[in-house]
Design a protein around this motif. Structure first.
Motif, short mmCIF file in Angstrom:
data_model
loop_
_atom_site.label_atom_id
_atom_site.label_comp_id
_atom_site.label_asym_id
_atom_site.label_seq_id
_atom_site.Cartn_x
_atom_site.Cartn_y
_atom_site.Cartn_z
N GLN A 159 1.28 6.15 9.20
CA GLN A 159 1.39 7.39 8.43
C GLN A 159 0.93 8.62 9.21
OE1 GLN A 159 2.81 7.53 5.39
NE2 GLN A 159 3.20 5.32 5.57
N GLY A 160 0.42 8.40 10.43
CA GLY A 160 -0.07 9.52 11.23
C GLY A 160 -1.33 10.15 10.69
N ILE A 161 -2.21 9.34 10.12
CA ILE A 161 -3.43 9.83 9.48
C ILE A 161 -4.63 9.54 10.37
CG2 ILE A 161 -4.96 9.54 7.47
CD1 ILE A 161 -2.44 8.78 5.86
N ASP A 162 -5.44 10.57 10.61
CA ASP A 162 -6.68 10.36 11.36
C ASP A 162 -7.70 9.64 10.48
OD1 ASP A 162 -5.67 11.70 13.58
OD2 ASP A 162 -6.35 13.66 12.84
N PHE A 163 -8.50 8.78 11.09
CA PHE A 163 -9.49 8.04 10.32
C PHE A 163 -10.67 7.69 11.20
CE2 PHE A 163 -6.65 4.97 12.27
CZ PHE A 163 -7.48 3.97 12.72
N GLU A 164 -11.77 7.38 10.55
CA GLU A 164 -12.96 6.91 11.24
C GLU A 164 -13.06 5.40 11.03
OE1 GLU A 164 -16.29 9.08 9.77
OE2 GLU A 164 -15.53 11.04 10.43
N GLU A 165 -13.67 4.71 11.98
CA GLU A 165 -13.76 3.25 11.91
C GLU A 165 -14.48 2.78 10.65
OE1 GLU A 165 -12.41 0.77 13.63
OE2 GLU A 165 -11.25 2.30 14.67
N GLU A 166 -15.43 3.58 10.18
CA GLU A 166 -16.16 3.18 8.97
C GLU A 166 -15.22 3.08 7.76
OE1 GLU A 166 -17.02 5.45 11.08
OE2 GLU A 166 -19.03 4.92 11.82
N ALA A 167 -14.14 3.85 7.80
CA ALA A 167 -13.20 3.81 6.68
C ALA A 167 -12.53 2.44 6.58
CB ALA A 167 -12.14 4.90 6.85
N ALA A 168 -12.21 1.84 7.72
CA ALA A 168 -11.61 0.50 7.70
C ALA A 168 -12.59 -0.52 7.14
CB ALA A 168 -11.17 0.11 9.11
N ASP A 169 -13.87 -0.37 7.47
CA ASP A 169 -14.89 -1.26 6.90
C ASP A 169 -14.94 -1.11 5.39
OD1 ASP A 169 -15.52 -2.06 9.47
OD2 ASP A 169 -17.16 -0.61 9.68
N ARG A 170 -14.79 0.13 4.94
CA ARG A 170 -14.86 0.40 3.50
C ARG A 170 -13.67 -0.24 2.77
NH1 ARG A 170 -18.26 0.86 -0.53
NH2 ARG A 170 -17.69 2.44 -2.08
N VAL A 171 -12.51 -0.21 3.40
CA VAL A 171 -11.33 -0.84 2.80
C VAL A 171 -11.58 -2.34 2.60
CG1 VAL A 171 -8.92 -1.48 3.19
CG2 VAL A 171 -9.68 0.86 3.64
N ASP A 172 -12.18 -2.97 3.58
CA ASP A 172 -12.46 -4.40 3.47
C ASP A 172 -13.40 -4.67 2.31
OD1 ASP A 172 -12.58 -7.18 4.32
OD2 ASP A 172 -14.60 -6.70 5.00
N VAL A 173 -14.43 -3.85 2.16
CA VAL A 173 -15.41 -4.03 1.09
C VAL A 173 -14.75 -3.84 -0.27
CG1 VAL A 173 -17.49 -3.09 0.03
CG2 VAL A 173 -17.38 -3.39 2.51
N LEU A 174 -13.91 -2.83 -0.40
CA LEU A 174 -13.32 -2.49 -1.69
C LEU A 174 -12.24 -3.48 -2.12
CD1 LEU A 174 -12.96 1.38 -1.30
CD2 LEU A 174 -14.53 0.17 -2.82
N THR A 175 -11.52 -4.07 -1.18
CA THR A 175 -10.37 -4.91 -1.54
C THR A 175 -10.65 -6.40 -1.47
OG1 THR A 175 -9.50 -5.00 0.73
CG2 THR A 175 -8.82 -3.14 -0.65
N LEU A 176 -11.78 -6.79 -0.91
CA LEU A 176 -12.12 -8.20 -0.77
C LEU A 176 -11.03 -8.96 -0.02
CD1 LEU A 176 -13.66 -8.92 -4.29
CD2 LEU A 176 -14.86 -8.35 -2.16
N GLY A 177 -10.38 -8.28 0.92
CA GLY A 177 -9.39 -8.94 1.76
C GLY A 177 -8.03 -9.10 1.13
N HIS A 178 -7.78 -8.46 -0.01
CA HIS A 178 -6.48 -8.57 -0.67
C HIS A 178 -5.54 -7.56 -0.02
CE1 HIS A 178 -3.36 -8.84 -3.65
NE2 HIS A 178 -4.07 -9.67 -4.38
N PRO A 179 -4.50 -7.99 0.70
CA PRO A 179 -3.68 -7.07 1.47
C PRO A 179 -2.94 -6.04 0.61
CG PRO A 179 -2.73 -9.27 1.50
CD PRO A 179 -4.09 -9.40 0.92
N PHE A 180 -2.51 -6.41 -0.58
CA PHE A 180 -1.79 -5.44 -1.42
C PHE A 180 -2.70 -4.26 -1.77
CE2 PHE A 180 -0.90 -3.79 -5.68
CZ PHE A 180 0.38 -3.30 -5.48
N TYR A 181 -3.93 -4.57 -2.16
CA TYR A 181 -4.83 -3.49 -2.53
C TYR A 181 -5.28 -2.68 -1.33
CZ TYR A 181 -4.71 -5.95 -6.93
OH TYR A 181 -4.26 -6.56 -8.07
N ALA A 182 -5.34 -3.33 -0.17
CA ALA A 182 -5.63 -2.59 1.06
C ALA A 182 -4.50 -1.60 1.34
CB ALA A 182 -5.80 -3.54 2.24
N ASP A 183 -3.28 -2.02 1.11
CA ASP A 183 -2.13 -1.14 1.30
C ASP A 183 -2.21 0.05 0.34
OD1 ASP A 183 0.41 -0.36 2.33
OD2 ASP A 183 1.34 -1.18 0.54
N VAL A 184 -2.55 -0.21 -0.91
CA VAL A 184 -2.68 0.86 -1.90
C VAL A 184 -3.79 1.84 -1.49
CG1 VAL A 184 -3.33 1.40 -4.27
CG2 VAL A 184 -1.78 -0.51 -3.80
#
Length: 278
Positions: free
Chosen positions: A253-278
């Motif tokens: 999507q051409g979006i800038d991000f910080e590495e901590e954001a990816a960690d946060r996605v893992d915490v919030l979605t519990l590894g569920h790929p659909f919710y990570a996509d959302v």
């Protein structure tokens, strides 16, 4: 959504494909997991990798939740799926869901004389007024085998949300009487007929998915289909895969991000790929 990981599932699908090409498969394959865990995405990736012109196998994709609305619907959707499989293999534009029966017959005739004969027989039954329900069910389920035998090209059927096959238990001849939900005996009659149609047939293999884990367990783990499918559980991503997916989506999507954001996605979605996509 970017395709991430799933190396185990893809390797199992590739091995299954080799088994089908080699002759008669001992057991078919089931991918089971909760809704939106990525089962359909795995099938899409496998299909895209095997639908190349001249591939040694044809892959038919069938959405069972829509195809099983009636027995006649099951037959015509299987016809569409089989014709589309051979069209993809031939490098031709895939025939659309609105194609008429005449268009399906014409496409099959262009693709292969043997396929044309198999499709013509199935279409004759589809056009028959008040056909025998059991004959319709068997014709739909065995059409991939008929196509494989007629063309010499093996077929894999990818049947998404396979548990909906039991929806046809509401129709004769699987159930007796009228009204109310289909009985357990009627559902078992469907599975018995399906087993007869697919068990150890040359040149054809079924890969099914299911998100109703309890129902898929009942279908595949007891009764007529017990021992007829190898069951592979599709699990949530681990932290590394979830972070990889998040980064791939943001890069796409051409979006800038910080590495901590990816960690946060893992915490919030519990590894569920659909919710990570959302």
């Amino acid at each position: 959504m970017p395709f991430i990981n799933r190396h185990v599932e893809r390797a199992r699908l590739e091995a299954f494909s080799r088994d089908v090409r080699g002759g008669v498969v001992e057991r078919h394959l089931a991918l089971v997991g909760p809704r939106r865990i990525g089962k359909s995405r795995i099938l899409d990736d496998f299909l895209s990798g095997t639908a190349m012109p001249g591939a040694p196998i044809a892959v038919a994709r069938l959405a069972m939740d829509g195809a099983s609305a009636t027995l006649q619907t099951y037959l015509i959707e299987m016809i569409r799926a089989v014709v589309a499989a051979y069209s993809r293999r031939a490098g031709r534009p895939e025939i659309g869901p609105a194609a008429t029966t005449d268009e399906l017959a014409a496409e099959a005739a262009v693709l292969d004389p043997g396929l044309a004969t198999a499709i013509a027989g199935a279409l004759r039954l589809y056009r028959t007024a008040r056909p025998d329900g059991h004959q319709v069910f068997m014709a739909a389920t065995t059409l991939p085998e008929e196509a494989a035998r007629a063309t010499g090209i093996p077929v894999i059927v990818l049947a998404d949300e396979f548990q909906h096959l039991l929806d046809v238990a509401s129709y004769a001849p699987f159930r007796a009487g009228r009204g109310g939900p289909a009985s357990k005996a009627a559902r078992e009659n469907v599975l018995k007929a399906f087993r007869t149609a697919v068990e150890r047939k040359p040149g054809v293999g079924w890969v099914v998915t299911g998100s109703s884990i309890r129902l898929m367990g009942e279908i595949l783990g007891a009764g007529s289909l017990m021992g007829r499918f190898d069951v592979l559980e599709v699990k949530a991503f681990g932290p590394q895969e979830t972070r990889q997916l998040a980064r791939a989506i943001w890069d796409e999507q051409g979006i800038d991000f910080e590495e901590e954001a990816a960690d946060r996605v893992d915490v919030l979605t519990l590894g569920h790929p659909f919710y990570a996509d959302v």
